[in-house]
Write a protein that holds these residues in place. Structure first.
Motif, mmCIF file in Angstrom:
data_model
loop_
_atom_site.group_PDB
_atom_site.id
_atom_site.type_symbol
_atom_site.label_atom_id
_atom_site.label_comp_id
_atom_site.label_asym_id
_atom_site.label_seq_id
_atom_site.Cartn_x
_atom_site.Cartn_y
_atom_site.Cartn_z
ATOM 1 N N ASP A 1 1.306 -1.122 -0.612
ATOM 2 C CA ASP A 1 -0.100 0.036 0.221
ATOM 3 C C ASP A 1 0.506 1.480 0.062
ATOM 4 O O ASP A 1 1.312 2.120 1.149
ATOM 5 N N GLY A 2 1.232 1.727 -1.332
ATOM 6 C CA GLY A 2 2.340 2.660 -1.084
ATOM 7 C C GLY A 2 3.396 2.555 -0.452
ATOM 8 O O GLY A 2 4.497 1.430 -0.727
ATOM 9 N N ASN A 3 3.405 3.151 0.494
ATOM 10 C CA ASN A 3 5.069 2.957 1.512
ATOM 11 C C ASN A 3 5.068 1.871 2.257
ATOM 12 O O ASN A 3 6.333 1.848 2.838
ATOM 13 N N TYR A 4 3.485 1.351 2.835
ATOM 14 C CA TYR A 4 4.389 0.928 3.417
ATOM 15 C C TYR A 4 4.394 -1.040 2.694
ATOM 16 O O TYR A 4 4.280 -0.952 1.949
ATOM 17 N N SER A 5 4.682 -1.641 4.334
ATOM 18 C CA SER A 5 5.345 -2.922 3.570
ATOM 19 C C SER A 5 5.484 -3.468 5.587
ATOM 20 O O SER A 5 5.548 -3.182 6.063
ATOM 21 N N PHE A 6 5.702 -4.687 4.884
ATOM 22 C CA PHE A 6 5.279 -5.642 6.268
ATOM 23 C C PHE A 6 6.614 -5.508 7.187
ATOM 24 O O PHE A 6 8.058 -6.244 6.803
ATOM 25 N N LEU A 7 6.284 -5.894 7.848
ATOM 26 C CA LEU A 7 7.629 -5.921 9.199
ATOM 27 C C LEU A 7 8.152 -7.198 9.938
ATOM 28 O O LEU A 7 6.574 -7.878 9.464
ATOM 29 N N PRO A 8 9.488 -7.430 9.538
ATOM 30 C CA PRO A 8 9.781 -8.130 10.373
ATOM 31 C C PRO A 8 8.918 -9.112 11.507
ATOM 32 O O PRO A 8 8.893 -7.909 12.009
ATOM 33 N N LEU A 9 8.640 -9.851 11.804
ATOM 34 C CA LEU A 9 7.511 -10.428 13.219
ATOM 35 C C LEU A 9 8.620 -9.683 14.376
ATOM 36 O O LEU A 9 7.821 -9.269 15.156
ATOM 37 N N GLN A 10 9.772 -9.893 14.476
ATOM 38 C CA GLN A 10 11.227 -9.775 15.567
ATOM 39 C C GLN A 10 10.479 -8.014 15.546
ATOM 40 O O GLN A 10 10.035 -7.999 16.511
ATOM 41 N N GLU A 11 10.696 -7.347 14.804
ATOM 42 C CA GLU A 11 10.239 -5.769 15.094
ATOM 43 C C GLU A 11 9.017 -5.448 15.106
ATOM 44 O O GLU A 11 8.960 -4.706 15.834
ATOM 45 N N ALA A 12 7.988 -6.471 14.783
ATOM 46 C CA ALA A 12 6.534 -5.906 14.572
ATOM 47 C C ALA A 12 6.172 -5.847 16.843
ATOM 48 O O ALA A 12 5.700 -5.568 16.878
ATOM 49 N N MET A 13 7.082 -7.080 16.868
ATOM 50 C CA MET A 13 6.898 -7.457 18.494
ATOM 51 C C MET A 13 7.033 -6.790 19.467
ATOM 52 O O MET A 13 6.455 -6.180 20.116
ATOM 53 N N ARG A 14 8.726 -6.243 18.868
ATOM 54 C CA ARG A 14 9.812 -4.876 20.000
ATOM 55 C C ARG A 14 8.434 -3.698 19.859
ATOM 56 O O ARG A 14 8.162 -3.252 20.178
ATOM 57 N N LEU A 15 7.754 -3.328 18.432
ATOM 58 C CA LEU A 15 6.863 -1.963 18.000
ATOM 59 C C LEU A 15 5.433 -2.363 18.897
ATOM 60 O O LEU A 15 5.234 -0.887 19.706
ATOM 61 N N TYR A 16 4.664 -3.299 18.685
ATOM 62 C CA TYR A 16 4.031 -3.754 20.076
ATOM 63 C C TYR A 16 4.213 -3.171 21.685
ATOM 64 O O TYR A 16 3.348 -2.574 22.110
ATOM 65 N N GLN A 17 5.515 -3.969 21.416
ATOM 66 C CA GLN A 17 5.934 -3.519 23.509
ATOM 67 C C GLN A 17 6.120 -2.301 23.387
ATOM 68 O O GLN A 17 5.846 -1.858 24.502
ATOM 69 N N ALA A 18 7.087 -1.488 23.116
ATOM 70 C CA ALA A 18 7.051 0.172 22.750
ATOM 71 C C ALA A 18 5.785 1.089 22.653
ATOM 72 O O ALA A 18 5.736 1.797 24.283
ATOM 73 N N PHE A 19 4.922 0.661 22.007
ATOM 74 C CA PHE A 19 3.621 1.297 22.224
ATOM 75 C C PHE A 19 3.001 0.523 23.081
ATOM 76 O O PHE A 19 1.873 1.441 23.782
ATOM 77 N N THR A 20 2.827 -0.308 23.724
ATOM 78 C CA THR A 20 2.233 -0.567 25.157
ATOM 79 C C THR A 20 2.335 -0.149 25.926
ATOM 80 O O THR A 20 1.834 0.031 27.483
ATOM 81 N N LYS A 21 3.611 -0.221 26.179
ATOM 82 C CA LYS A 21 3.975 0.177 27.595
ATOM 83 C C LYS A 21 4.001 1.552 27.396
ATOM 84 O O LYS A 21 3.869 2.543 28.803
ATOM 85 N N SER A 22 4.075 2.663 25.414
ATOM 86 C CA SER A 22 3.716 4.079 26.227
ATOM 87 C C SER A 22 2.744 4.651 26.499
ATOM 88 O O SER A 22 2.203 5.640 26.523
ATOM 89 N N SER A 23 1.680 4.343 26.022
ATOM 90 C CA SER A 23 0.106 4.854 25.201
ATOM 91 C C SER A 23 -0.285 3.251 26.912
ATOM 92 O O SER A 23 -0.775 2.649 26.370
ATOM 93 N N ASP A 24 -0.837 4.025 27.451
ATOM 94 C CA ASP A 24 -2.756 3.461 27.674
ATOM 95 C C ASP A 24 -3.765 3.487 26.858
ATOM 96 O O ASP A 24 -5.409 2.785 27.335
ATOM 97 N N ASP A 25 -3.497 4.659 25.857
ATOM 98 C CA ASP A 25 -5.019 4.071 24.522
ATOM 99 C C ASP A 25 -4.332 3.850 23.623
ATOM 100 O O ASP A 25 -5.503 3.454 23.049
ATOM 101 N N ILE A 26 -3.996 2.976 23.496
ATOM 102 C CA ILE A 26 -3.717 1.522 22.273
ATOM 103 C C ILE A 26 -3.939 0.277 23.158
ATOM 104 O O ILE A 26 -4.503 -0.351 24.370
ATOM 105 N N ASP A 27 -4.964 -0.210 22.140
ATOM 106 C CA ASP A 27 -6.042 -1.502 22.583
ATOM 107 C C ASP A 27 -4.713 -2.190 22.462
ATOM 108 O O ASP A 27 -3.876 -2.466 21.537
ATOM 109 N N PRO A 28 -4.811 -3.616 23.879
ATOM 110 C CA PRO A 28 -3.155 -4.461 23.421
ATOM 111 C C PRO A 28 -3.482 -5.633 22.654
ATOM 112 O O PRO A 28 -3.287 -6.162 22.723
#
Length: 207
Positions: A122-149
């Protein structure tokens, strides 16, 4: 096995037909752009590869395997408290942040990035390697209470994130939602990951 496998096969065949004009340097360049090497130019790729010993491809392969098995997927996502949809697990078994060029064939070396393409769905989007996706998930869930886990990222470009939605009991598919890293207001982009890939390949084949 989910229906996404048939769509991935269509995409794999499509890229196999383009392979004579898809050089290794171009594929490596695309991979680098989507994995943190933001300043590199395509004209630098050959020189860049020559500066790394023994070979850039070997280093990439040692960093992230180009496909994962179920045991690896479970190990990487062990701290994700929900079940990922079947279609996403199937996707990462075919390509870990990339997609295969050509159908599965015992004669091909599926441990080599030579047989994969970075997939700009989708334009500039491409898939993250799963390891990077998991790191991003952990970063955002720790930094904000607004994100749905339950939201699990699959792509991140600038400040926009695409995610699937996990569940208590594993589901076949999940909507693909988009939101900004400064405003966690989700918008459904596709009804499923399978539908997202199907939309892309049908658009390409009509072009």
């Amino acid at each position: 096995m989910s229906s996404i496998m048939q769509v991935i096969d269509r995409i794999a065949v499509y890229y196999a037909r383009l392979q004579p004009t898809t050089t290794l340097d171009t594929k490596v360049y695309e991979w680098l752009l989507c994995n943190g090497y933001k300043d590199i130019q395509i004209s630098q790729v050959r020189d860049y590869r020559q500066k790394i010993s023994p070979d850039l491809q070997a280093i990439l392969s040692n960093s992230y395997p180009p496909r994962l098995n179920l045991e690896q997927i479970k190990a990487i996502t062990q701290d994700y408290p929900f079940e990922l949809p079947v279609e996403l697990c199937d996707l990462y078994q075919r390509g870990n942040g990339c997609l295969p060029i050509g159908l599965d064939d015992a004669a091909k070396d599926w441990t080599s990035f030579d047989n994969y393409v970075n997939f700009p769905f989708d334009g500039n989007y491409s898939f993250l390697p799963l390891q990077e996706a998991m790191r991003l998930y952990q970063a955002f869930t720790k930094s904000s209470d607004d994100i749905d886990p339950r939201w699990f990222p699959i792509s991140y470009f600038d400040d926009r994130i695409l995610s699937v939605i996990g569940s208590e009991q594993q589901q076949e598919t999940s909507p693909v939602i988009g939101f900004y890293d400064s405003d966690f207001t989700p918008k459904t982009k596709w009804s499923s990951l399978t539908n997202m890939l199907l939309t892309w390949i049908e658009t390409q084949q009509k072009a």
